[in-house]
Design a protein around this motif. Structure first.
Motif, PDB file in Angstrom:
ATOM      1  N   ASN A 174       0.841  -1.195   0.000  1.00 39.46           N
ATOM      2  CA  ASN A 174       0.000   0.000   0.000  1.00 39.46           C
ATOM      3  C   ASN A 174       0.874   1.241   0.000  1.00 39.46           C
ATOM      4  O   ASN A 174       2.014   1.224   0.495  1.00 39.46           O
ATOM      5  N   GLY A 175       0.364   2.314  -0.591  1.00 40.80           N
ATOM      6  CA  GLY A 175       1.090   3.569  -0.575  1.00 40.80           C
ATOM      7  C   GLY A 175       1.120   4.143   0.831  1.00 40.80           C
ATOM      8  O   GLY A 175       0.194   3.920   1.625  1.00 40.80           O
ATOM      9  N   LYS A 176       2.173   4.883   1.153  1.00 42.55           N
ATOM     10  CA  LYS A 176       2.305   5.457   2.490  1.00 42.55           C
ATOM     11  C   LYS A 176       1.176   6.441   2.801  1.00 42.55           C
ATOM     12  O   LYS A 176       0.890   6.712   3.965  1.00 42.55           O
ATOM     13  N   ASN A 177       0.541   6.971   1.751  1.00 35.57           N
ATOM     14  CA  ASN A 177      -0.562   7.910   1.980  1.00 35.57           C
ATOM     15  C   ASN A 177      -1.889   7.205   2.228  1.00 35.57           C
ATOM     16  O   ASN A 177      -2.915   7.857   2.455  1.00 35.57           O
ATOM     17  N   THR A 178      -1.915   5.868   2.174  1.00 40.44           N
ATOM     18  CA  THR A 178      -3.133   5.106   2.457  1.00 40.44           C
ATOM     19  C   THR A 178      -3.288   4.940   3.966  1.00 40.44           C
ATOM     20  O   THR A 178      -2.383   4.440   4.635  1.00 40.44           O
ATOM     21  N   ARG A 179      -4.413   5.355   4.486  1.00 39.43           N
ATOM     22  CA  ARG A 179      -4.664   5.251   5.922  1.00 39.43           C
ATOM     23  C   ARG A 179      -5.139   3.837   6.236  1.00 39.43           C
ATOM     24  O   ARG A 179      -6.217   3.425   5.813  1.00 39.43           O
ATOM     25  N   LEU A 180      -4.320   3.101   6.990  1.00 34.07           N
ATOM     26  CA  LEU A 180      -4.656   1.715   7.316  1.00 34.07           C
ATOM     27  C   LEU A 180      -5.594   1.685   8.527  1.00 34.07           C
ATOM     28  O   LEU A 180      -5.177   1.535   9.670  1.00 34.07           O
ATOM     29  N   ASN A 181      -6.877   1.819   8.231  1.00 37.48           N
ATOM     30  CA  ASN A 181      -7.884   1.756   9.286  1.00 37.48           C
ATOM     31  C   ASN A 181      -8.172   0.288   9.629  1.00 37.48           C
ATOM     32  O   ASN A 181      -7.592  -0.627   9.034  1.00 37.48           O
ATOM     33  N   PRO A 182      -9.042   0.016  10.601  1.00 37.40           N
ATOM     34  CA  PRO A 182      -9.304  -1.376  10.999  1.00 37.40           C
ATOM     35  C   PRO A 182      -9.747  -2.291   9.859  1.00 37.40           C
ATOM     36  O   PRO A 182      -9.418  -3.478   9.863  1.00 37.40           O
ATOM     37  N   VAL A 183     -10.483  -1.760   8.874  1.00 35.90           N
ATOM     38  CA  VAL A 183     -10.922  -2.596   7.748  1.00 35.90           C
ATOM     39  C   VAL A 183      -9.722  -3.088   6.949  1.00 35.90           C
ATOM     40  O   VAL A 183      -9.585  -4.285   6.666  1.00 35.90           O
ATOM     41  N   LEU A 184      -8.836  -2.169   6.585  1.00 38.70           N
ATOM     42  CA  LEU A 184      -7.679  -2.540   5.769  1.00 38.70           C
ATOM     43  C   LEU A 184      -6.699  -3.402   6.551  1.00 38.70           C
ATOM     44  O   LEU A 184      -6.106  -4.334   6.005  1.00 38.70           O
ATOM     45  N   ARG A 185      -6.531  -3.117   7.841  1.00 37.83           N
ATOM     46  CA  ARG A 185      -5.635  -3.950   8.658  1.00 37.83           C
ATOM     47  C   ARG A 185      -6.162  -5.379   8.755  1.00 37.83           C
ATOM     48  O   ARG A 185      -5.404  -6.340   8.671  1.00 37.83           O
ATOM     49  N   HIS A 186      -7.464  -5.500   8.930  1.00 35.13           N
ATOM     50  CA  HIS A 186      -8.064  -6.840   8.987  1.00 35.13           C
ATOM     51  C   HIS A 186      -7.915  -7.548   7.644  1.00 35.13           C
ATOM     52  O   HIS A 186      -7.598  -8.746   7.592  1.00 35.13           O
ATOM     53  N   CYS A 187      -8.123  -6.810   6.567  1.00 30.21           N
ATOM     54  CA  CYS A 187      -8.007  -7.395   5.230  1.00 30.21           C
ATOM     55  C   CYS A 187      -6.580  -7.888   4.976  1.00 30.21           C
ATOM     56  O   CYS A 187      -6.378  -8.981   4.432  1.00 30.21           O
ATOM     57  N   ILE A 188      -5.579  -7.097   5.374  1.00 30.29           N
ATOM     58  CA  ILE A 188      -4.178  -7.497   5.202  1.00 30.29           C
ATOM     59  C   ILE A 188      -3.897  -8.769   5.996  1.00 30.29           C
ATOM     60  O   ILE A 188      -3.247  -9.704   5.504  1.00 30.29           O
ATOM     61  N   LYS A 189      -4.401  -8.818   7.218  1.00 26.59           N
ATOM     62  CA  LYS A 189      -4.193 -10.003   8.063  1.00 26.59           C
ATOM     63  C   LYS A 189      -4.820 -11.239   7.434  1.00 26.59           C
ATOM     64  O   LYS A 189      -4.202 -12.316   7.389  1.00 26.59           O
ATOM     65  N   GLU A 190      -6.033 -11.096   6.923  1.00 30.26           N
ATOM     66  CA  GLU A 190      -6.721 -12.227   6.309  1.00 30.26           C
ATOM     67  C   GLU A 190      -6.059 -12.647   4.994  1.00 30.26           C
ATOM     68  O   GLU A 190      -5.943 -13.846   4.697  1.00 30.26           O
ATOM     69  N   LEU A 191      -5.647 -11.688   4.201  1.00 37.56           N
ATOM     70  CA  LEU A 191      -4.945 -12.013   2.955  1.00 37.56           C
ATOM     71  C   LEU A 191      -3.658 -12.785   3.242  1.00 37.56           C
ATOM     72  O   LEU A 191      -3.363 -13.800   2.592  1.00 37.56           O
ATOM     73  N   THR A 192      -2.908 -12.313   4.214  1.00 39.30           N
ATOM     74  CA  THR A 192      -1.655 -12.986   4.582  1.00 39.30           C
ATOM     75  C   THR A 192      -1.914 -14.412   5.033  1.00 39.30           C
ATOM     76  O   THR A 192      -1.216 -15.347   4.618  1.00 39.30           O
ATOM     77  N   TYR A 193      -2.932 -14.584   5.860  1.00 41.71           N
ATOM     78  CA  TYR A 193      -3.232 -15.922   6.398  1.00 41.71           C
ATOM     79  C   TYR A 193      -3.700 -16.881   5.298  1.00 41.71           C
ATOM     80  O   TYR A 193      -3.137 -17.977   5.137  1.00 41.71           O
ATOM     81  N   PHE A 194      -4.708 -16.477   4.528  1.00 40.07           N
ATOM     82  CA  PHE A 194      -5.295 -17.398   3.553  1.00 40.07           C
ATOM     83  C   PHE A 194      -4.340 -17.689   2.393  1.00 40.07           C
ATOM     84  O   PHE A 194      -4.304 -18.822   1.883  1.00 40.07           O
TER      85      PHE A 194
END
Length: 308
Positions: free
Chosen positions: A282-302
């Motif tokens: 993600n670009g540094k200007n992207t605000r990693l709110n709880p939705v995106l953080r959860h999505c990153i965690k799930e993408l990494t896991y699956f």
């Protein structure tokens, strides 16, 4: 000609975007909740505003012009960026609803696509007012879309020097590959053995991948003779199958798509081996709110689970 974008123009662009995405007026009716005559009138008005012919419609069916293709791509960028802006603005008020855009590098294996679908489903289940727009981009475009604000997250391999303006979240998965040729190529006879000393790999035309580090084409005293480039591994495989080129391809492609074609790993697969790590970016200007953080965690896991 359009000199300033007005609110009415945005509405007309949304109509055109829906028609182009649906590849026709009739298919766009339920999406736009408009009748065909009204859609046609909106497209005509937009063409007048832009002083361009965007599409042809008639007995031959719907077909965009070259100018229409350009407008469609630029419109997609505008709406992606706008949706991302609205999503980020809402998150400042702890309102986690709206659209997020996820971009996948083209040519990823089916197993990763299925893993992404599981991660997206999990994210949408946890945040029930979230919609995910999944798109693909060519390898040499992924860094740009991560930076441009066109998307929130990118899933791609990356083997260049990592720019400080992009955040890389390692998944723990590597994309491995090597040098392949077609069964009709003169090097195919060396499938199960090393190359003779008098056979120089640099004497054979090779195809490269746009955006890939040039270090991939050098190995000890061997150097690939890159004569042309493709913008994706799929296109590179097509070039290799002509029998005119050799090229670097991911092993998953040789197994999933190339098995029936007879792709040959040169010298028993010992030449120009590569291992590119897969990242969520993600670009540094992207605000990693709880939705995106959860999505990153799930993408990494699956994705990691899919490769076990």
């Amino acid at each position: 000609m359009l000199n300033r974008l007005q609110e009415s123009d945005i509405k007309l662009l949304r109509v055109f975007y829906a028609v182009a995405s649906c590849n026709g007026f009739t298919a766009a009716e339920p999406v736009l909740r408009m009748q065909r005559p009204n859609i046609s009138a909106a497209i005509k008005k937009l063409e007048e505003r832009l002083d361009l012919v965007l599409c042809h419609r008639g007995r031959g069916g719907f077909q965009m012009t070259k100018e229409g293709e350009v407008v469609f791509q630029e419109t997609k960028r505008i709406f992606n960026a706008f949706d991302n802006f609205v999503f980020n603005l809402k998150s400042l008020h702890d309102d986690y609803s709206g659209h997020i855009t996820l971009v996948l590098m083209s040519g990823l294996p089916l197993s990763i696509h299925l893993a992404v679908s599981k991660a997206v489903k999990s994210t949408m289940k946890k945040f029930d007012d979230i919609h995910v727009n999944i798109q693909t981009r060519l390898y040499n475009e992924v860094e740009h879309v991560a930076l441009s604000g066109e998307c929130h997250l990118v899933i791609s391999t990356y083997d260049m020097v990592k720019p400080e303006s992009v955040t890389f979240h390692p998944i723990g998965v590597q994309c491995q590959g090597r040098l392949y040729c077609s069964p009709t190529h003169s090097l195919a006879k060396y499938r199960d053995c090393a190359l003779p000393e008098d056979v120089k790999i640099g004497d054979y035309p090779a195809i490269g991948l746009s955006g890939l580090s040039s270090a991939n084409y050098i190995e000890d005293d061997h150097r690939l003779a890159i004569q042309t480039f493709s913008d994706s591994y799929d296109a590179a495989m097509s070039a290799v199958m002509t029998g005119e080129y050799i090229g670097l391809l991911p092993d998953f492609m040789a197994k999933e798509q190339g098995a029936s074609l007879g792709l040959v790993p040169i010298a028993n697969g010992s030449l120009f081996n590569f291992e590119h790590e897969l990242f969520v970016m993600n670009g540094k200007n992207t605000r990693l709110n709880p939705v995106l953080r959860h999505c990153i965690k799930e993408l990494t896991y699956f994705i990691a689970e899919s490769q076990k």
